[in-house]
Design a protein around this motif. Sequence first.
Motif, PDB file in Angstrom:
ATOM      1  N   VAL A 140       4.732   6.417 -21.732  1.00  0.00           N
ATOM      2  CA  VAL A 140       5.492   5.825 -20.458  1.00  0.00           C
ATOM      3  C   VAL A 140       4.548   5.312 -19.544  1.00  0.00           C
ATOM      4  CG1 VAL A 140       6.816   6.725 -18.273  1.00  0.00           C
ATOM      5  CG2 VAL A 140       7.090   7.982 -20.617  1.00  0.00           C
ATOM      6  N   PHE A 141       3.206   5.799 -19.245  1.00  0.00           N
ATOM      7  CA  PHE A 141       2.350   5.297 -18.265  1.00  0.00           C
ATOM      8  C   PHE A 141       1.870   3.916 -18.518  1.00  0.00           C
ATOM      9  CE2 PHE A 141      -1.571   4.569 -16.120  1.00  0.00           C
ATOM     10  CZ  PHE A 141      -1.330   4.570 -14.699  1.00  0.00           C
TER      11      PHE A 141
ATOM     12  N   ASP B 109       0.922  -1.109  -0.023  1.00  0.00           N
ATOM     13  CA  ASP B 109       0.120   0.006  -0.205  1.00  0.00           C
ATOM     14  C   ASP B 109       0.855   1.260   0.157  1.00  0.00           C
ATOM     15  OD1 ASP B 109      -2.180  -1.752  -0.070  1.00  0.00           O
ATOM     16  OD2 ASP B 109      -2.739  -1.277   2.254  1.00  0.00           O
ATOM     17  N   LYS B 110       2.053   1.186   0.984  1.00  0.00           N
ATOM     18  CA  LYS B 110       2.744   2.491   1.015  1.00  0.00           C
ATOM     19  C   LYS B 110       3.390   2.790  -0.378  1.00  0.00           C
ATOM     20  CE  LYS B 110       3.272   1.953   6.117  1.00  0.00           C
ATOM     21  NZ  LYS B 110       4.117   1.749   6.981  1.00  0.00           N
ATOM     22  N   ILE B 111       3.967   1.793  -1.048  1.00  0.00           N
ATOM     23  CA  ILE B 111       4.592   1.938  -2.221  1.00  0.00           C
ATOM     24  C   ILE B 111       3.713   2.640  -3.336  1.00  0.00           C
ATOM     25  CG2 ILE B 111       5.645   0.649  -4.253  1.00  0.00           C
ATOM     26  CD1 ILE B 111       6.779  -1.491  -2.052  1.00  0.00           C
ATOM     27  N   ALA B 112       2.547   2.035  -3.364  1.00  0.00           N
ATOM     28  CA  ALA B 112       1.334   2.439  -4.229  1.00  0.00           C
ATOM     29  C   ALA B 112       1.326   3.875  -3.993  1.00  0.00           C
ATOM     30  CB  ALA B 112       0.149   1.644  -4.336  1.00  0.00           C
ATOM     31  N   PHE B 113       1.122   4.254  -2.724  1.00  0.00           N
ATOM     32  CA  PHE B 113       0.509   5.394  -2.531  1.00  0.00           C
ATOM     33  C   PHE B 113       1.738   6.546  -2.766  1.00  0.00           C
ATOM     34  CE2 PHE B 113       0.526   8.930   0.998  1.00  0.00           C
ATOM     35  CZ  PHE B 113      -0.936   9.414   0.909  1.00  0.00           C
ATOM     36  N   TRP B 114       3.023   6.275  -2.378  1.00  0.00           N
ATOM     37  CA  TRP B 114       3.948   7.229  -2.744  1.00  0.00           C
ATOM     38  C   TRP B 114       4.204   7.509  -4.013  1.00  0.00           C
ATOM     39  CZ3 TRP B 114       4.896  10.798   0.281  1.00  0.00           C
ATOM     40  CH2 TRP B 114       4.474  10.583   1.771  1.00  0.00           C
ATOM     41  N   ILE B 115       4.054   6.375  -4.849  1.00  0.00           N
ATOM     42  CA  ILE B 115       4.091   6.296  -6.347  1.00  0.00           C
ATOM     43  C   ILE B 115       3.086   7.524  -6.928  1.00  0.00           C
ATOM     44  CG2 ILE B 115       3.692   5.139  -8.644  1.00  0.00           C
ATOM     45  CD1 ILE B 115       4.896   2.784  -7.459  1.00  0.00           C
ATOM     46  N   VAL B 116       1.917   7.428  -6.469  1.00  0.00           N
ATOM     47  CA  VAL B 116       0.687   8.251  -6.938  1.00  0.00           C
ATOM     48  C   VAL B 116       1.042   9.748  -6.354  1.00  0.00           C
ATOM     49  CG1 VAL B 116      -1.728   8.992  -6.640  1.00  0.00           C
ATOM     50  CG2 VAL B 116      -0.665   6.483  -7.065  1.00  0.00           C
ATOM     51  N   GLN B 117       1.567   9.698  -5.273  1.00  0.00           N
ATOM     52  CA  GLN B 117       2.077  11.207  -4.602  1.00  0.00           C
ATOM     53  C   GLN B 117       3.176  11.885  -5.409  1.00  0.00           C
ATOM     54  OE1 GLN B 117       0.038  12.742  -2.206  1.00  0.00           O
ATOM     55  NE2 GLN B 117      -1.356  11.177  -2.607  1.00  0.00           N
TER      56      GLN B 117
ATOM     57  N   LEU C 178       3.901  11.318  -8.408  1.00  0.00           N
ATOM     58  CA  LEU C 178       3.177  11.464  -9.740  1.00  0.00           C
ATOM     59  C   LEU C 178       2.186  12.977  -9.776  1.00  0.00           C
ATOM     60  CD1 LEU C 178       2.409   7.862 -11.321  1.00  0.00           C
ATOM     61  CD2 LEU C 178       4.465   9.502 -11.905  1.00  0.00           C
ATOM     62  N   LYS C 179       1.506  13.023  -8.663  1.00  0.00           N
ATOM     63  CA  LYS C 179       0.577  14.130  -8.507  1.00  0.00           C
ATOM     64  C   LYS C 179       1.325  15.263  -8.426  1.00  0.00           C
ATOM     65  CE  LYS C 179      -0.952  15.307  -4.502  1.00  0.00           C
ATOM     66  NZ  LYS C 179      -1.566  15.344  -3.258  1.00  0.00           N
ATOM     67  N   TYR C 180       2.230  15.733  -7.976  1.00  0.00           N
ATOM     68  CA  TYR C 180       2.903  17.258  -7.619  1.00  0.00           C
ATOM     69  C   TYR C 180       3.315  17.806  -8.982  1.00  0.00           C
ATOM     70  CZ  TYR C 180       2.611  16.436  -2.685  1.00  0.00           C
ATOM     71  OH  TYR C 180       1.855  16.305  -1.554  1.00  0.00           O
ATOM     72  N   PRO C 181       3.922  17.111  -9.875  1.00  0.00           N
ATOM     73  CA  PRO C 181       4.323  17.760 -11.300  1.00  0.00           C
ATOM     74  C   PRO C 181       3.159  18.290 -11.874  1.00  0.00           C
ATOM     75  CG  PRO C 181       5.564  15.878 -10.993  1.00  0.00           C
ATOM     76  CD  PRO C 181       4.512  15.600  -9.992  1.00  0.00           C
ATOM     77  N   THR C 182       2.073  17.367 -12.057  1.00  0.00           N
ATOM     78  CA  THR C 182       0.780  17.891 -12.919  1.00  0.00           C
ATOM     79  C   THR C 182       0.049  18.981 -12.180  1.00  0.00           C
ATOM     80  OG1 THR C 182      -0.470  16.065 -11.563  1.00  0.00           O
ATOM     81  CG2 THR C 182       0.394  15.507 -13.786  1.00  0.00           C
ATOM     82  N   SER C 183       0.188  19.117 -10.855  1.00  0.00           N
ATOM     83  CA  SER C 183      -0.431  20.126 -10.117  1.00  0.00           C
ATOM     84  C   SER C 183       0.263  21.261 -10.338  1.00  0.00           C
ATOM     85  CB  SER C 183      -0.541  19.761  -8.394  1.00  0.00           C
ATOM     86  OG  SER C 183      -1.147  18.548  -8.340  1.00  0.00           O
TER      87      SER C 183
ATOM     88  N   LEU D 176      -0.682  -4.531  -6.494  1.00  0.00           N
ATOM     89  CA  LEU D 176      -0.089  -3.344  -6.535  1.00  0.00           C
ATOM     90  C   LEU D 176      -0.524  -2.413  -7.566  1.00  0.00           C
ATOM     91  CD1 LEU D 176       2.399  -1.398  -5.734  1.00  0.00           C
ATOM     92  CD2 LEU D 176       3.763  -2.485  -7.175  1.00  0.00           C
ATOM     93  N   ALA D 177      -0.691  -3.021  -8.564  1.00  0.00           N
ATOM     94  CA  ALA D 177      -1.391  -2.144  -9.853  1.00  0.00           C
ATOM     95  C   ALA D 177      -2.775  -1.810  -9.414  1.00  0.00           C
ATOM     96  CB  ALA D 177      -1.185  -3.262 -11.143  1.00  0.00           C
ATOM     97  N   HIS D 178      -3.548  -2.469  -9.040  1.00  0.00           N
ATOM     98  CA  HIS D 178      -4.924  -2.190  -8.658  1.00  0.00           C
ATOM     99  C   HIS D 178      -4.826  -1.161  -7.422  1.00  0.00           C
ATOM    100  CE1 HIS D 178      -7.464  -4.531 -11.300  1.00  0.00           C
ATOM    101  NE2 HIS D 178      -6.577  -5.580 -11.087  1.00  0.00           N
ATOM    102  N   ARG D 179      -3.789  -1.321  -6.650  1.00  0.00           N
ATOM    103  CA  ARG D 179      -3.636  -0.431  -5.585  1.00  0.00           C
ATOM    104  C   ARG D 179      -3.206   1.152  -5.928  1.00  0.00           C
ATOM    105  NH1 ARG D 179      -6.506  -1.523  -1.323  1.00  0.00           N
ATOM    106  NH2 ARG D 179      -5.361  -3.307  -0.619  1.00  0.00           N
ATOM    107  N   ILE D 180      -2.433   0.948  -6.923  1.00  0.00           N
ATOM    108  CA  ILE D 180      -1.859   2.247  -7.463  1.00  0.00           C
ATOM    109  C   ILE D 180      -3.073   2.863  -8.334  1.00  0.00           C
ATOM    110  CG2 ILE D 180      -0.551   3.231  -9.603  1.00  0.00           C
ATOM    111  CD1 ILE D 180       1.415   1.266  -8.878  1.00  0.00           C
ATOM    112  N   THR D 181      -3.946   2.182  -8.945  1.00  0.00           N
ATOM    113  CA  THR D 181      -5.181   2.791  -9.820  1.00  0.00           C
ATOM    114  C   THR D 181      -6.145   3.244  -8.648  1.00  0.00           C
ATOM    115  OG1 THR D 181      -5.039   1.146 -11.500  1.00  0.00           O
ATOM    116  CG2 THR D 181      -6.961   2.098 -11.315  1.00  0.00           C
TER     117      THR D 181
END
Length: 326
Positions: free
Chosen positions: A221-222, A125-133, A135-140, A236-241
């Motif tokens: 890339v994605f 869960d933590k790996i998936a969460f931090w991957i998304v976090q 990715l979030k900041y550059p787009t924001s 992991l993939a579904h948790r990332i999604t």
Amino acid sequence: MNLYGKASQLLLKQLGKRLFTTTSFTGSVITEPFMVHAGTTTGTTRLLSMHARSYNVQASSVSSPEKKDDTDTKAVSSYWGVAPPSLTKADGSAWKWNCFRPWEAYQADTTIDVKKHHNPVTWNDKIAFWIVQTLKYPTSLYFRKKHIHHAVLLETVAAVPGMVGGMLLHTKSLRRFEQSGGWIKALLEEAENERMHLMTFIDVYKPKWHERALVFTVQGVFFNAYFLAYIASPKLAHRITGYLEEEAVNSYTEFLKDLENGVMEDIPAPAIAIDYWCLPQNSTLKDVVRVIRADEAHHRDLNHYASDIQCQGHELKEYPAPIGYH
């Protein structure tokens, strides 16, 4: 020779009409609506509605030389027995959308809790969460308050996981000669729903060349990264999604706030959105954002649920997929 001659005559008799004449096909008229009941893990009943209850399928050859292109198209479809359907709404008006059909329209469940969050506990869960976090900041930073621009990029990426997951489950089902529990359809349904979000937003905003280039790069890339992640660890993939969908919900919540506060103009809803979500004719962009946010919240729940199944040592096929859970 007599045997071959008789066989040839029989074959010619059976196929003669198809080979030497133009056939006209007329489809039957559906008098009752499709009733689809989708059970979900949260007990939510999705109400599917139709704008059209009948359709005619016709393919005929036109001999008029002034309509050469139209004649050629119809002749080809008639020859193979495939005719493009002519759909109408319940009021008899023409159905102009080729990207989805009337029976795929539905009313979004906007009562879903948009604030739910899966608290990361395990390393997965933590790996998936931090991957998304990450990715979030550059787009924001890149889009800031340009919500529609952000939504266009978001949907080109959000439609990838469902397609990749459905594709890999499809090939797995073929390799192992086993059922999928409906998860192939559920994931492809998610991908199609996300694509319809994009079809709606490009009716409002046309991306510039540099934004198209960004989409091309990010999607490339994605797609490959998610493909490898799903092969390595589907949970992991579904948790990332699931976490990506959480961020999508947050993004649309900010979008909705700016519309409600007058920061952005609340323009009339695109016609495609009114037909796809069965919205009232006087709906606005605010209503569209609200139903899209509900869709994202449902995708969030579906993917977290899929990850939970696998984290508990089970396979997706062991649990019926919540088909229709947009």
